[in-house]
Design an enzyme around this catalytic site. Structure first.
Site, PDB file in Angstrom:
ATOM      1  N   HIS A   1       0.819  -1.210   0.000  1.00  0.00           N
ATOM      2  CA  HIS A   1       0.000   0.000   0.000  1.00  0.00           C
ATOM      3  C   HIS A   1       0.851   1.256   0.000  1.00  0.00           C
ATOM      4  O   HIS A   1       1.941   1.283   0.577  1.00  0.00           O
ATOM      5  CB  HIS A   1      -0.912   0.024   1.239  1.00  0.00           C
ATOM      6  CG  HIS A   1      -2.234  -0.610   1.013  1.00  0.00           C
ATOM      7  ND1 HIS A   1      -3.419   0.066   1.167  1.00  0.00           N
ATOM      8  CD2 HIS A   1      -2.565  -1.864   0.614  1.00  0.00           C
ATOM      9  CE1 HIS A   1      -4.430  -0.742   0.891  1.00  0.00           C
ATOM     10  NE2 HIS A   1      -3.934  -1.928   0.554  1.00  0.00           N
TER      11      HIS A   1
ATOM     12  N   GLU B   1      -6.318  -0.504  -6.139  1.00  0.00           N
ATOM     13  CA  GLU B   1      -7.308   0.396  -5.558  1.00  0.00           C
ATOM     14  C   GLU B   1      -6.874   1.837  -5.824  1.00  0.00           C
ATOM     15  O   GLU B   1      -5.679   2.165  -5.782  1.00  0.00           O
ATOM     16  CB  GLU B   1      -7.429   0.195  -4.039  1.00  0.00           C
ATOM     17  CG  GLU B   1      -7.858  -1.182  -3.619  1.00  0.00           C
ATOM     18  CD  GLU B   1      -6.665  -2.068  -3.279  1.00  0.00           C
ATOM     19  OE1 GLU B   1      -5.559  -1.536  -3.024  1.00  0.00           O
ATOM     20  OE2 GLU B   1      -6.845  -3.293  -3.281  1.00  0.00           O
TER      21      GLU B   1
END
Length: 322
Positions: A38, A107
């Site tokens: 991330h 994402e």
């Protein structure tokens, strides 16, 4: 026998702690490990987002047995697929053959930082398929002069290749991603215990290949404290990937989950120290057909107590039950 894994959740701990945690997971007897990749945490309360690939390199040196895996890396926006292939080959060498490359369509939360807009889901999956083909070719030792609809890889080759390329996994959430995984992946990745995803994976060529699931848990001897922590840091988890893939930052996730109550989170995340409740939460994954299940202990500062409890109580109970 179902294998039980440990998650290095980069959104909730710093790099040195993550390496210490996975070394502890190896000592505790977990069968494998996975690592999120991330640029941002989901919620500000989680508070971390170190570079996963540096963490993985350090983890490879700090451990001896436990397999390592990205869960998952998006090879289409922040990273070019040729660079992902280079990372994966290097990790396979550093880990002595313990690495698996998990890939997904990504994402907005993590990929928007490089600009260019966020494509539709259909385009993201097109890009993922092209990226997977590039990565597979480079890991197989090919020299590429690729010019496709989404990527170029001109005169690309990997100069340091492991004897065996790392197995490649693809995350799935619907028919199109299952088709990509079935055709091109060595294993499938999912975050929901849906047997229909595995059936679709099988239809497209995935029969007999490993299937890896993941779920959050929140151990604490004080159940109320566990519920509060799960709500504070993980209330986004139940929103589903159609929502989670689209929101661009922590403020968006905070807003989208402002009406989620602690009891809502506790209904889907096992909280406390009741071993049977944790076993009951894992069981649907095994019943759906997953043969590897990675646990996420919520709370970066709560990994040590969880690992001690897992070694003594949870892992033996899971192995007896599944």
């Amino acid at each position: 026998m179902v294998q039980i894994g440990y998650t290095m959740m980069t959104e909730q701990a710093g790099p040195r702690d993550l390496v210490e945690h996975v070394a502890g997971a190896e000592r505790a007897g977990f069968d494998f490990s996975v690592t999120s990749d991330h640029y941002s945490p989901w919620l500000g309360a989680q508070g971390h987002a170190p570079y996963a690939w540096s963490v993985l390199g350090a983890a490879a040196q700090a451990t001896e047995r436990i397999p390592l895996m990205t869960y998952e890396t998006c090879p289409t926006t922040r990273y070019h697929p040729a660079v992902v292939a280079q990372k994966a080959a290097t990790m396979q060498l550093l880990s002595g053959g313990r690495f698996r490359l998990g890939l997904g369509s990504g994402e907005n939360l993590n990929e928007h930082v490089v600009g260019g807009g966020w494509p539709t889901a259909a385009v993201r999956l097109e890009k993922l398929e092209e990226a997977v083909r590039i990565i597979r070719a480079l890991l197989a030792g090919e020299e590429l002069d690729h010019g496709g609809p989404h990527f170029e890889a001109r005169g690309a080759r990997l100069w340091d290749l492991p004897d065996e390329p790392p197995p490649l996994g693809v995350a799935v959430s619907g028919e199109q991603s299952c088709a990509i995984a079935g055709r091109l992946a060595d294993l499938v990745i999912a975050t929901e215990p849906k047997s229909e995803l595995l059936a679709a994976f099988d239809r497209h060529g995935g029969a007999g290949k490993p299937r890896v699931g993941q779920l959050p848990v929140c151990y604490d001897t004080d159940r109320d404290a566990a519920v509060a922590r799960a709500h504070d840091q993980f209330r986004w988890f139940g929103s589903g990937w159609k929502v989670n893939a689209e929101l661009p930052g922590t403020a968006g996730f905070a807003g989208a989950t402002r009406f989620v109550r602690p009891e809502d989170v506790a209904a889907s995340v096992p909280c406390g120290d009741d071993v049977e409740a944790f076993v009951d939460a894992v069981r649907p994954y095994a019943e759906a057909g997953f043969d590897e299940i990675a646990l996420i202990q919520i709370g970066g500062d709560q990994q040590g107590p969880f690992l001690d409890w897992a070694e003594k109580a949870l892992l033996p109970a899971l192995r007896d039950a599944l």
